[in-house]
Write a protein that holds these residues in place. Structure first.
Motif, mmCIF file in Angstrom:
data_model
loop_
_atom_site.group_PDB
_atom_site.id
_atom_site.type_symbol
_atom_site.label_atom_id
_atom_site.label_comp_id
_atom_site.label_asym_id
_atom_site.label_seq_id
_atom_site.Cartn_x
_atom_site.Cartn_y
_atom_site.Cartn_z
ATOM 1 N N MET A 1 60.654 74.256 33.418
ATOM 2 C CA MET A 1 60.800 75.661 33.234
ATOM 3 C C MET A 1 59.899 76.025 31.702
ATOM 4 O O MET A 1 60.060 74.817 31.185
ATOM 5 C CB MET A 1 62.021 76.645 32.767
ATOM 6 N N SER A 2 58.585 76.357 31.701
ATOM 7 C CA SER A 2 57.701 76.694 30.869
ATOM 8 C C SER A 2 57.353 78.530 30.563
ATOM 9 O O SER A 2 57.987 79.190 31.413
ATOM 10 C CB SER A 2 56.111 76.387 31.371
ATOM 11 N N GLY A 3 56.741 78.504 29.611
ATOM 12 C CA GLY A 3 56.273 80.024 29.051
ATOM 13 C C GLY A 3 57.145 80.290 27.976
ATOM 14 O O GLY A 3 58.449 79.892 27.739
ATOM 15 N N LEU A 4 56.530 80.913 27.385
ATOM 16 C CA LEU A 4 56.742 81.289 26.247
ATOM 17 C C LEU A 4 57.679 82.018 25.807
ATOM 18 O O LEU A 4 58.015 83.117 26.831
ATOM 19 C CB LEU A 4 56.034 82.113 24.589
ATOM 20 N N LEU A 5 59.273 81.965 25.202
ATOM 21 C CA LEU A 5 59.961 83.256 25.377
ATOM 22 C C LEU A 5 60.077 84.416 24.545
ATOM 23 O O LEU A 5 59.098 84.619 23.741
ATOM 24 C CB LEU A 5 61.355 82.370 24.599
ATOM 25 N N ASP A 6 60.818 84.838 25.053
ATOM 26 C CA ASP A 6 60.819 86.025 23.512
ATOM 27 C C ASP A 6 61.678 86.368 22.676
ATOM 28 O O ASP A 6 62.903 86.634 22.409
ATOM 29 C CB ASP A 6 60.784 87.544 25.215
ATOM 30 N N LEU A 7 61.181 85.555 22.152
ATOM 31 C CA LEU A 7 61.723 84.888 21.078
ATOM 32 C C LEU A 7 60.939 84.728 19.978
ATOM 33 O O LEU A 7 59.913 84.585 19.816
ATOM 34 C CB LEU A 7 62.523 83.537 21.755
ATOM 35 N N THR A 8 61.751 85.438 18.666
ATOM 36 C CA THR A 8 61.163 85.152 17.246
ATOM 37 C C THR A 8 61.582 84.148 16.497
ATOM 38 O O THR A 8 62.927 83.739 16.232
ATOM 39 C CB THR A 8 60.441 86.340 16.248
ATOM 40 N N ILE A 9 60.918 82.907 16.597
ATOM 41 C CA ILE A 9 62.417 82.157 15.267
ATOM 42 C C ILE A 9 61.683 81.927 13.949
ATOM 43 O O ILE A 9 60.608 82.251 13.436
ATOM 44 C CB ILE A 9 61.751 80.171 15.853
ATOM 45 N N VAL A 10 63.178 82.497 12.888
ATOM 46 C CA VAL A 10 62.309 82.697 11.455
ATOM 47 C C VAL A 10 63.184 81.750 11.208
ATOM 48 O O VAL A 10 64.363 81.112 10.610
ATOM 49 C CB VAL A 10 63.368 84.007 11.033
#
Length: 283
Positions: free
Chosen positions: A1-10
């Protein structure tokens, strides 16, 4: 599976030059839509390393009041993504974790996830001992970290053992994140001396607060029930070594159990000091 997740990493940090590069490297460039480093006026190369890895850097100057660093970020720099994941600079994402993360966020009724961590001690992961588990991944807008009004009784500008209070159900991601602090046992000891003072003051501030108790997780309720007694340290040592399988790590397991039990003994001692101060003030 690829593609950017709807996610912010802080990653909330301060003087994390020794750890931060490896943590950012473990995230990679194909996982999250945004990677943010929230820095507290670092005096080393932390900011430079963050920028070299393409992270967006925000500076945080604490005023000694609520909110601290994570809640401040959620309020003042609310992520535009659906999800937010908070990582410490000594936490490395494994490929197994990233695979399970993608699957978990693809279709879930939950608003948050408990995450599991491997603990590295003396250069190797522990097989047993006290499990490290945190609620550090949740939907943006579903809640924030529990509120503690400190009035500057601690010098720690970031939430330590506060947990997010969320409006909705939570799940679990079982694949572990690697918890690896490259700064050695001296830093561990200094850090936990600060934590012990914070724990004692938090106990005195909240142990008799019904509203705070209502928000505690089950492990927190057990810990705080024992924290005001001399029983927590020996119970923790025996539980860590036997009930939680620390014996499987041999000498390292015994040393780890002793270190953690010593930490809780320090917390208990500081609680007694705070009680004496309170008694003198009342008299």
């Amino acid at each position: 599976m690829s593609g950017l997740l709807d996610l912010t990493i802080v990653l909330p940090v301060r003087n994390e030059a020794e750890n931060l590069g490896a943590a950012l490297q473990s995230i990679g460039s194909d996982l999250a839509q945004a990677i943010v480093v929230v820095d507290s006026n670092s005096e080393d190369d932390t900011v430079k390393i963050a920028q070299e890895h393409g992270a967006h850097v925000i500076n945080f100057q604490w005023n000694g009041q609520f909110p601290k660093k994570r809640n401040w970020f959620l309020r003042e720099h609310k992520p535009k993504t659906k999800w937010v994941l908070f990582l410490d600079a000594d936490e490395w994402l494994t490929e197994e974790f990233k695979t399970e993360l993608r699957a978990a966020l693809a279709d879930t009724p939950h608003v948050g996830f408990w995450l599991n961590y491997s603990i590295y001690f003396l250069g190797q992961p522990l097989k047993g001992g006290y499990p490290l588990r945190k609620l550090a991944l949740f939907r943006v807008g579903s809640g924030e970290y529990e509120r503690i009004d400190e009035a500057q009784w601690s010098a720690l500008d970031m939430e330590i053992h506060e947990h997010p209070v969320l409006d909705g159900s939570t799940g679990v991601i079982h694949a572990k994140i690697d918890h690896r602090d490259m700064r050695g046992p001296e830093h561990w000891a200094r850090k936990h001396t600060e934590y012990a003072s914070w724990e004692a003051k938090r106990y005195m501030a909240l142990a008799n607060d019904p509203a705070a108790k209502h928000q505690w997780s089950h492990p927190q309720k057990i810990k705080y029930r024992l924290m005001g007694t001399p029983l927590l340290a020996p119970i923790f040592f025996l539980g860590c070594l036997f009930a939680m399988g620390g014996w499987r790590d041999g000498k390292r397991g015994v040393m780890w159990a002793r270190l953690k039990a010593g930490y809780f003994a320090q917390v208990y001692t500081r609680i007694q000091q705070e009680r004496q101060k309170l008694a003198k003030a009342e008299n």
